[in-house]
Design an enzyme around this catalytic site. Structure first.
Site, short mmCIF file in Angstrom:
data_model
loop_
_atom_site.label_atom_id
_atom_site.label_comp_id
_atom_site.label_asym_id
_atom_site.label_seq_id
_atom_site.Cartn_x
_atom_site.Cartn_y
_atom_site.Cartn_z
N GLY A 298 -0.83 -10.44 -5.42
CA GLY A 298 -2.02 -10.93 -6.09
C GLY A 298 -2.29 -10.36 -7.47
N GLY B 26 0.82 -14.65 -3.53
CA GLY B 26 0.61 -16.02 -3.98
C GLY B 26 -0.84 -16.44 -4.07
N LYS C 203 15.10 -11.65 -2.07
CA LYS C 203 14.42 -11.56 -0.78
C LYS C 203 15.26 -12.17 0.33
CE LYS C 203 9.68 -11.88 -2.59
NZ LYS C 203 9.09 -10.57 -2.31
N ASP D 19 8.83 -11.40 -10.19
CA ASP D 19 9.40 -12.51 -9.42
C ASP D 19 9.89 -13.59 -10.38
OD1 ASP D 19 8.77 -11.35 -7.04
OD2 ASP D 19 7.30 -12.84 -6.40
N GLY E 194 4.21 -11.22 -8.68
CA GLY E 194 4.80 -12.43 -8.12
C GLY E 194 4.40 -13.64 -8.92
N SER E 195 3.46 -14.41 -8.37
CA SER E 195 3.06 -15.66 -9.01
C SER E 195 2.22 -15.41 -10.27
CB SER E 195 2.24 -16.49 -8.02
OG SER E 195 2.90 -16.51 -6.77
#
Lengths: 322, 206
Positions: free
Chosen positions: A240, A175, A103, A46, A261-262
């Site tokens: 996650g 997230g 997205k 991401d 992602g994060s």
């Protein structure tokens, strides 16, 4: 071999064109699913800007996923989360050579149409953004560009496939920096597949039909999955993942690749961490190599993470009944 | 004759698809052999041929270099071991590669084919396609070329044979024991390319 099972005989997403004199077919099931297959054993990261995209590319990411905000920040900000700015997407597109995904909101046909002509390579119809249609997802057979969708069980995965998705990722709980939900989802899918595989081997067609009704998906998709003993689409882990060990763990559970992602750009050591997650994904079967990768990151710099039991917003529940 | 071993470089990409296609090729040729994923440096010595799968060339190239596999593979190839690269695999084999977006590709990888390759030459995924190709080397029936963000060969030096073209663009070449294709024969549901490669491996082990 790529499973070519399809819902439509002549999907609108297929374009018959000519490359000067040579007839070519674009947007076919093979070309769309084949694109997903090229990402296997890789890491999709991401990113929200060019700088992050370049870090991802240099680290060995197999593609980048463009968002307006990282899932962690979406969760914090609240409000409605929508597709990223087209200018940001174009800017990233013009600076890197690896594929670009972006997205759109669940069911938002027009965000998807805009993304399709923006020159990206794959669309993620994602529960990280606020759903635009509570009842139905996009009918993805109408698109030339391939889609990836989230799923937390076999029914969701096969319903997304029936709608024309070309790739599946576990939903996890985006997230949160907590891999527990992704683990739960991949184990659930694996167990469901094991069950229908053994029913198929026993020749009990009636039971398989009953299961396809419970999963709210056409029988052909259940049969194909049971025959193959795996999801008929490429299946990545997501939600996650924060450390090299997280990535290796999910690869060992049978995932085809990883979405982060994060976990990378919300950590305080994104450059090293991005590289380390790529190495751990490739060499997931060799604990010594994963240890070396884990050594490249500092646990004090990981995203703090949160307990997934007490969340105000469970993104994974979005669209799960459609 | 010992049974042959064909390796598939197993760093990233469509590794299993190449394993399946090569296993099918062996079955159809009625050849006893093994097809193995090759990920670690110590696995390179035991193989008689190697396929570099499709995937992302930057990813596979970077990790192969890190592990020290590139030099070992180059040494084996210069001693005659057959090597086939599809799509990303061909980019890694080329002496020169460039991209319309970012220009010259920084790292040279295997450096074994005297060709120049343009990455993503047909465009992005919206321009990926299937088309029927005429490839006399593997038979008279057309072969389904699956082009996914594919490269093309823009320049060849002496000693490089053109195997296939589309619209006058070079999409498959052979230089001695090394084959490169822009498209993905492993996705075509047609084992003729993998059979041809397997035959090269058999000849090499004789």
């Amino acid at each position: 071999m790529i499973s070519l099972i399809s819902t439509e005989i002549q999907p609108r997403g297929i374009k018959l064109e000519k490359l000067e004199t040579v007839p070519v077919r674009k947007g076919t099931t093979l070309v769309k699913r084949g694109f997903a297959h090229m990402h296997k054993h890789g890491v999709v990261m991401d990113v929200t800007n060019v700088e992050q995209a370049q870090i991802a590319e240099d680290a060995g990411a197999v593609a980048v996923m463009v968002l307006d905000k990282l899932p962690f920040d979406v969760r914090k900000a609240g409000g409605v989360a929508r597709t990223a700015s087209i200018k940001v997407i174009e800017d990233i597109r013009d600076h890197i050579t690896i594929p670009i995904m972006a997205k759109c909101r669940i069911g938002h046909i027009y965000e998807a149409k805009i993304l399709e002509v923006s020159g990206i390579d794959m669309i993620d119809e994602s529960e990280v953004l606020t759903p635009a249609d509570e009842e139905r997802f996009i009918w993805k057979w109408d698109f030339t560009l391939p889609f990836v969708n989230g799923a937390r069980n076999l029914g969701e995965a096969l319903r997304r496939m029936e709608e024309g998705s070309s790739m599946i990722r576990t939903k996890g709980e985006p997230g949160t920096g907590n891999v527990a939900e992704a683990v739960k989802h991949i184990r659930l899918v694996n167990n469901e597949i094991r069950k229908i595989k053994s029913i198929h081997e026993s020749g009990d067609i009636q039971e398989l039909i009953k299961i396809s009704r419970e999963l709210k998906v056409s029988y052909a998709y259940v049969e194909e999955t049971a025959k193959l003993g795996r999801l008929p689409l490429v299946n990545f882990a997501a939600g996650g993942i924060s450390t090299p060990a997280d990535a290796a763990f999910l690869m060992n559970l049978g995932c085809d690749g990883i979405f982060v992602g994060s976990g990378i750009f919300k950590a305080d050591d994104p450059v090293e961490r991005a590289k380390a997650v790529v190495i751990a994904t490739t060499y997931h079967d060799e604990p010594k190599q994963v240890m070396e990768a884990q050594k490249m990151v500092d646990e004090k710099k990981s995203i703090l993470g949160m307990d997934t039991n007490n969340l105000d917003l469970k993104m994974q529940e979005r669209g799960s009944n459609a | 004759m010992n049974q042959i071993q064909i390796g598939i470089l197993a760093i990233q990409g469509d590794i299993e698809e190449n394993l399946t296609a090569t296993n099918l090729a062996l079955d159809e040729l009625e050849i006893k052999g093994r097809v193995i994923p090759v990920k670690y440096v110590n696995e390179i010595a035991g193989i008689d041929g190697l396929i570099l799968p499709g995937g992302e060339s930057t990813v596979i190239g970077t990790l192969a270099k890190l592990s020290g596999a590139t030099q070992l593979i180059k040494d084996r190839v210069s001693n005659g071991m057959p090597l086939m690269g599809t799509c990303a695999g061909m980019i890694m084999l080329a002496k020169r590669a460039y991209d319309r977006v970012v220009g010259e590709i920084r790292q040279q990888m295997f450096n074994v084919l005297d060709i120049t390759v343009e990455r993503n030459a047909f465009g992005r995924q919206n321009d990926s396609f299937e088309a029927e190709l005429d490839i006399p080397l593997i038979g008279s029936e057309s072969f389904k070329g699956v082009f996914i963000r594919s490269p093309i060969v823009t320049e060849i030096k002496n000693g490089v044979d053109v195997i296939a073209t589309i619209n006058n663009k070079i999409v498959a070449i052979k230089q001695g024991n090394v084959i490169g294709t822009s498209f993905h024969p492993e996705l075509a549901n047609d084992t003729r390319f993998h059979k041809y490669f397997t035959q090269l491996v058999i000849d090499y082990t004789k």
